[in-house]
Design a protein around this motif. Structure first.
Motif, PDB file in Angstrom:
ATOM      1  N   MET A   1       0.819  -1.203   0.000  1.00  0.00           N
ATOM      2  CA  MET A   1       0.000   0.000   0.000  1.00  0.00           C
ATOM      3  C   MET A   1       0.858   1.260   0.000  1.00  0.00           C
ATOM      4  SD  MET A   1      -3.268   0.980   2.401  1.00  0.00           S
ATOM      5  CE  MET A   1      -2.458   0.870   3.998  1.00  0.00           C
ATOM      6  N   ALA A   2       2.005   1.225   0.642  1.00  0.00           N
ATOM      7  CA  ALA A   2       2.848   2.416   0.737  1.00  0.00           C
ATOM      8  C   ALA A   2       3.659   2.684  -0.530  1.00  0.00           C
ATOM      9  CB  ALA A   2       3.804   2.288   1.930  1.00  0.00           C
ATOM     10  N   ASP A   3       3.864   1.658  -1.323  1.00  0.00           N
ATOM     11  CA  ASP A   3       4.674   1.809  -2.536  1.00  0.00           C
ATOM     12  C   ASP A   3       4.022   2.833  -3.470  1.00  0.00           C
ATOM     13  OD1 ASP A   3       6.119   1.564  -4.869  1.00  0.00           O
ATOM     14  OD2 ASP A   3       6.265  -0.622  -4.736  1.00  0.00           O
ATOM     15  N   PRO A   4       4.731   3.903  -3.847  1.00  0.00           N
ATOM     16  CA  PRO A   4       4.147   4.910  -4.743  1.00  0.00           C
ATOM     17  C   PRO A   4       3.652   4.311  -6.056  1.00  0.00           C
ATOM     18  CG  PRO A   4       6.228   5.700  -3.826  1.00  0.00           C
ATOM     19  CD  PRO A   4       6.098   4.266  -3.435  1.00  0.00           C
ATOM     20  N   ALA A   5       4.263   3.209  -6.497  1.00  0.00           N
ATOM     21  CA  ALA A   5       3.850   2.583  -7.760  1.00  0.00           C
ATOM     22  C   ALA A   5       2.438   2.021  -7.672  1.00  0.00           C
ATOM     23  CB  ALA A   5       4.833   1.473  -8.135  1.00  0.00           C
ATOM     24  N   THR A   6       1.992   1.687  -6.470  1.00  0.00           N
ATOM     25  CA  THR A   6       0.639   1.169  -6.290  1.00  0.00           C
ATOM     26  C   THR A   6      -0.389   2.286  -6.415  1.00  0.00           C
ATOM     27  OG1 THR A   6       1.522  -0.491  -4.765  1.00  0.00           O
ATOM     28  CG2 THR A   6      -0.861  -0.124  -4.710  1.00  0.00           C
ATOM     29  N   ALA A   7      -0.006   3.493  -6.018  1.00  0.00           N
ATOM     30  CA  ALA A   7      -0.899   4.663  -6.053  1.00  0.00           C
ATOM     31  C   ALA A   7      -2.184   4.400  -5.267  1.00  0.00           C
ATOM     32  CB  ALA A   7      -1.220   5.074  -7.485  1.00  0.00           C
ATOM     33  N   ALA A   8      -2.064   3.738  -4.117  1.00  0.00           N
ATOM     34  CA  ALA A   8      -3.233   3.439  -3.287  1.00  0.00           C
ATOM     35  C   ALA A   8      -3.824   4.741  -2.748  1.00  0.00           C
ATOM     36  CB  ALA A   8      -2.838   2.532  -2.125  1.00  0.00           C
ATOM     37  N   PRO A   9      -5.108   4.999  -3.014  1.00  0.00           N
ATOM     38  CA  PRO A   9      -5.710   6.268  -2.583  1.00  0.00           C
ATOM     39  C   PRO A   9      -5.757   6.445  -1.070  1.00  0.00           C
ATOM     40  CG  PRO A   9      -7.383   4.782  -3.464  1.00  0.00           C
ATOM     41  CD  PRO A   9      -6.054   4.173  -3.774  1.00  0.00           C
ATOM     42  N   TYR A  10      -5.664   5.343  -0.324  1.00  0.00           N
ATOM     43  CA  TYR A  10      -5.721   5.467   1.134  1.00  0.00           C
ATOM     44  C   TYR A  10      -4.350   5.303   1.794  1.00  0.00           C
ATOM     45  CZ  TYR A  10      -9.472   6.147   4.516  1.00  0.00           C
ATOM     46  OH  TYR A  10     -10.357   6.704   5.414  1.00  0.00           O
ATOM     47  N   ALA A  11      -3.300   5.386   1.003  1.00  0.00           N
ATOM     48  CA  ALA A  11      -1.956   5.234   1.563  1.00  0.00           C
ATOM     49  C   ALA A  11      -1.662   6.289   2.623  1.00  0.00           C
ATOM     50  CB  ALA A  11      -0.915   5.304   0.442  1.00  0.00           C
ATOM     51  N   TRP A  12      -2.305   7.456   2.495  1.00  0.00           N
ATOM     52  CA  TRP A  12      -2.058   8.555   3.442  1.00  0.00           C
ATOM     53  C   TRP A  12      -2.309   8.146   4.894  1.00  0.00           C
ATOM     54  CZ3 TRP A  12      -5.796  10.466   6.767  1.00  0.00           C
ATOM     55  CH2 TRP A  12      -7.099  10.007   6.543  1.00  0.00           C
ATOM     56  N   ILE A  13      -3.102   7.101   5.116  1.00  0.00           N
ATOM     57  CA  ILE A  13      -3.445   6.697   6.476  1.00  0.00           C
ATOM     58  C   ILE A  13      -2.195   6.266   7.249  1.00  0.00           C
ATOM     59  CG2 ILE A  13      -3.881   4.235   6.082  1.00  0.00           C
ATOM     60  CD1 ILE A  13      -6.232   6.516   8.084  1.00  0.00           C
ATOM     61  N   MET A  14      -1.093   5.936   6.526  1.00  0.00           N
ATOM     62  CA  MET A  14       0.152   5.538   7.184  1.00  0.00           C
ATOM     63  C   MET A  14       1.080   6.716   7.433  1.00  0.00           C
ATOM     64  SD  MET A  14       1.028   1.960   5.265  1.00  0.00           S
ATOM     65  CE  MET A  14       0.674   2.595   3.623  1.00  0.00           C
ATOM     66  N   ASP A  15       0.815   7.842   6.796  1.00  0.00           N
ATOM     67  CA  ASP A  15       1.670   9.017   6.925  1.00  0.00           C
ATOM     68  C   ASP A  15       1.628   9.536   8.360  1.00  0.00           C
ATOM     69  OD1 ASP A  15       3.161  11.281   6.636  1.00  0.00           O
ATOM     70  OD2 ASP A  15       1.819  12.289   5.240  1.00  0.00           O
ATOM     71  N   GLY A  16       2.799   9.584   9.001  1.00  0.00           N
ATOM     72  CA  GLY A  16       2.865  10.058  10.372  1.00  0.00           C
ATOM     73  C   GLY A  16       2.456   9.024  11.397  1.00  0.00           C
ATOM     74  N   ARG A  17       2.051   7.842  10.952  1.00  0.00           N
ATOM     75  CA  ARG A  17       1.657   6.785  11.887  1.00  0.00           C
ATOM     76  C   ARG A  17       2.699   5.665  11.907  1.00  0.00           C
ATOM     77  NH1 ARG A  17      -3.498   8.432   9.853  1.00  0.00           N
ATOM     78  NH2 ARG A  17      -4.750   9.262  11.556  1.00  0.00           N
ATOM     79  N   ILE A  18       2.891   5.038  10.747  1.00  0.00           N
ATOM     80  CA  ILE A  18       3.924   4.002  10.657  1.00  0.00           C
ATOM     81  C   ILE A  18       5.252   4.671  10.307  1.00  0.00           C
ATOM     82  CG2 ILE A  18       4.663   1.935   9.410  1.00  0.00           C
ATOM     83  CD1 ILE A  18       1.736   1.232   9.029  1.00  0.00           C
ATOM     84  N   LYS A  19       6.298   4.242  10.948  1.00  0.00           N
ATOM     85  CA  LYS A  19       7.611   4.877  10.776  1.00  0.00           C
ATOM     86  C   LYS A  19       7.984   4.979   9.293  1.00  0.00           C
ATOM     87  CE  LYS A  19      12.429   4.668  12.253  1.00  0.00           C
ATOM     88  NZ  LYS A  19      13.445   3.921  13.039  1.00  0.00           N
ATOM     89  N   ASN A  20       8.381   6.178   8.896  1.00  0.00           N
ATOM     90  CA  ASN A  20       8.794   6.497   7.518  1.00  0.00           C
ATOM     91  C   ASN A  20       7.641   6.415   6.519  1.00  0.00           C
ATOM     92  OD1 ASN A  20      11.469   6.901   8.329  1.00  0.00           O
ATOM     93  ND2 ASN A  20      12.010   4.771   7.987  1.00  0.00           N
ATOM     94  N   GLY A  21       6.409   6.288   7.006  1.00  0.00           N
ATOM     95  CA  GLY A  21       5.268   6.147   6.104  1.00  0.00           C
ATOM     96  C   GLY A  21       5.161   7.276   5.100  1.00  0.00           C
TER      97      GLY A  21
END
Length: 421
Positions: A1-21
């Motif tokens: 989900m975090a991989d930019p190549a996937t372009a997951a629309p909900y990837a932002w949910i990891m930003d600031g939560r999972i380390k280096n998200g």
């Protein structure tokens, strides 16, 4: 989900939560540096960016974190989970059929707590017409049904209810004409009698609400609403205060007569939403003297284009929580959040939200979030309308079914039913 190549629309949910998200999602760091690891076959480690008491709630309720079998996903590609035979599940039930608009689940004998599961089979029917659903329940073809809003008054002596967690509100595009003015936004908020609105628009079935955060999310010993939440806009409205803010706005905008202002209110083309828009239209026109034009678009268009591209002035929408914490609503209004449809930006609000991320003491953290919510109220960031409530009927023979406002709101795991004769 975090991989930019996937372009997951909900990837932002990891930003600031999972380390280096955030850095992985943006491509600043390789995906291998995401704070996750599997040291052995039965251990999965997630390293957090900051303390998050709600993180397990997020993992348990958000579909984005559901584990999937990599081999099957790669085998079926875009057809993965398109039907019951192209997916692998790991909960108390397994899907055995998805044909004929009916999802059939059977008890999973491999579930860790299989001995505590009473249902042998669960059938979920897709029936688009709500009145048809209700008729099928009355005929004994269904054990559970949600009551259509218009029908709720007919079942006052039989129905039960639960809050779904979804808040309905009017998004304000703070970069658009008129509504970029803070006083005008406050006038819009105080001009709505949410109690009357709920009766007219929803037959009184929802709970009118004047805050941007649902009250039932977690507090310390009770709910956030009871312990920390600031007082929201008055449920019965305040026309005098609305006029006060309107006059300030007119002066700042250089407008002499409110009739010179036209607000476009965008909603979907659903009949229920049209009714909601018309109630708001009448209140704003009567209480403020402005003009309100209703624009209707399809559901896919409003969330696919209108809101994301900020192609609106005021729009009817809402939010369902991802976890039981006020942050799930408040973070939508941070300047850099991808779901900030309002284009709202307030440096003091952003600072409080960012500060809350590093506060380990739960009480201090929630106090900080309450202060952030107060800023949204003070600046007219959004027009809250209601907390959604589902009224339902359930067969007397069914027991142990629970209801919750996060994720899939009906909990069937430990349900039971009397044997049929």
């Amino acid at each position: 989900m975090a991989d930019p190549a996937t372009a997951a629309p909900y990837a932002w949910i990891m930003d600031g939560r999972i380390k280096n998200g955030g850095d992985v999602i943006s491509g600043k760091k390789p995906v291998e540096e995401l704070g996750v690891s599997a040291p052995d076959d039965k251990t999965f480690v997630i390293e957090l960016e900051y303390p998050q008491g709600y993180f397990l709630s997020l993992l348990g309720s958000s579909g984005q974190f559901t584990p999937m079998n990599q081999a099957l996903v790669e085998q079926y590609g875009k057809d993965y989970a398109a039907s019951a035979d192209k997916m692998l599940t790991n909960g108390p039930f397994k899907m055995v059929s998805s044909a004929n608009r009916q999802y059939i689940f059977e008890k999973n004998e491999n579930y860790w707590n299989a001995d505590a599961i009473n249902f042998d089979r669960v059938e979920l029917n897709v029936i688009e017409n709500a009145d048809t659903q209700l008729a099928m329940y009355e005929q004994g073809d269904l054990d559970y049904v949600a009551i259509p809003t218009a029908q709720v008054p007919n079942y006052d002596d039989r129905d039960q209810e639960f809050m779904t967690g979804s808040l309905d509100w009017l998004y304000i595009n703070h970069q658009a004409d008129y509504v970029s003015n803070e006083n005008f936004c406050l006038a819009l908020n105080y001009a709505i009698d949410r109690t009357t609105y709920n009766m007219l628009a929803n037959s009184g079935t929802y709970q009118g609400w004047g805050n941007p955060v649902m009250p039932n999310v977690d507090g310390i010993n009770s709910t956030y609403g009871e312990e920390f939440q600031p007082e929201g806009y008055p449920l019965d409205g305040d026309v005098a205060k609305a006029q006060e803010y309107l006059q300030k706005a007119l002066t700042e905008l250089g407008i002499s007569d409110p009739s010179e202002i036209t607000v476009e209110l965008t909603t979907t083309d659903a009949e229920t939403n049209k009714k909601i828009a018309e109630v708001i239209q009448e209140m704003w026109q009567n209480n403020l003297g402005i003009n309100v034009e209703i624009r209707q678009v399809t559901y896919s268009e409003i969330y696919g284009n209108v809101f994301p591209q900020h192609d609106y002035m005021v729009g009817y929408g809402g939010w369902g929580p991802d976890y039981a914490d006020p942050n799930t609503y408040l973070e939508l209004f941070m300047s850099d959040n991808v779901y900030n449809y309002s284009q709202y930006s307030n440096a003091d609000f952003d600072k409080l939200m960012n500060d809350s991320r590093t506060i380990a003491d739960p009480k201090t953290r929630l106090e900080t979030l309450a202060n952030a919510e107060q800023i949204l109220l003070d600046t007219g960031a959004v027009v809250p309308l209601q907390v959604r409530t589902t009224h339902y009927l359930i067969d007397d023979d069914v027991t142990g079914v629970g209801f919750y406002f996060i994720g899939y709101t009906i909990d069937l795991v430990y349900g039971d039913c009397a044997p049929t004769e």
